[in-house]
Design an enzyme around this catalytic site. Sequence first.
Site, short mmCIF file in Angstrom:
data_model
loop_
_atom_site.label_atom_id
_atom_site.label_comp_id
_atom_site.label_asym_id
_atom_site.label_seq_id
_atom_site.Cartn_x
_atom_site.Cartn_y
_atom_site.Cartn_z
N SER A 53 43.20 41.55 54.79
CA SER A 53 44.62 41.44 54.43
C SER A 53 45.05 42.43 53.35
O SER A 53 46.24 42.77 53.27
CB SER A 53 44.93 40.02 53.96
N HIS A 100 47.82 38.16 46.76
CA HIS A 100 47.77 39.43 47.48
C HIS A 100 48.73 40.42 46.82
O HIS A 100 49.69 40.01 46.17
CB HIS A 100 48.17 39.22 48.95
#
Length: 268
Positions: free
Chosen positions: A44, A250
């Site tokens: 990711s 993230h």
Amino acid sequence: MRRSRLSVYLGSILLAVVTAFTGAAAAHASQQAAVGGYVALGDSYSSGVGAGSYISSSGDCKRSTKAYPYLWQAANSPSSFDFTACSGARTDEVLASQLGPLSSSTGLVSLSVGGNDAGFADVMTTCVLQSESTCLSRINTARAYVTSTLPGKLNNVYSAIRNRAPNAKVVVLGYPRFYKLGATCVGLSENKRAAINDAADLLNSTTAQRVNAHGFTFADVRSPFTGHEICSGNSWLHSVNWTNIGESYHPKAAGQSGGYLPAFNNAV
């Protein structure tokens, strides 16, 4: 006095020449890499989860037009671009489903992988929701995996990449430290934050060792992210995002363009 001014003048000229040469060399390296195809692999952090602007056809892989691979190809126009990085990917998934575009004509490969193998998501969930002792215990389990099992997993991926793309420049990108320490910050305790950062350092150092052993290039993103960690006041990372939990921890778009892209450019 004249000699001093002359020295300053000559020094300025030398600096300008060196700067121009360095910039030209970096541009030349990028152009060389762009001659062959560019394949962006990984998890990711490479697909761009957290950056938004997801490519609809990528589905649950959540590949973003604001992720560093997409930004690099837009700036350098490689002869071909294959973006196979996928949210949640472990080393086994990279081997099973991402290596198809690699070939002898591939000029450049980027990759980030290992965090999911080590149980990153479960570590963060445990540390956010449970006690300090439970958090530290979960981190120690992850550290043991990184030390004992992950090196072999990384070797398998790196060997497969080299076999399929024998002529490619391969750049493996690491992970940032998540928290600024010593700052007033609501949420996790200082001990939890320090232990998470230490685990990220271990993951990076372990990855770098295997990268170097395979003759690849390790791009360390910790330096550009310094000052932009969670609790810094100018974070390039999402903290817990309850409206979109998958984006938690993230990089934001600023983390991709300001952290990952420069690290990748320097490595290429």
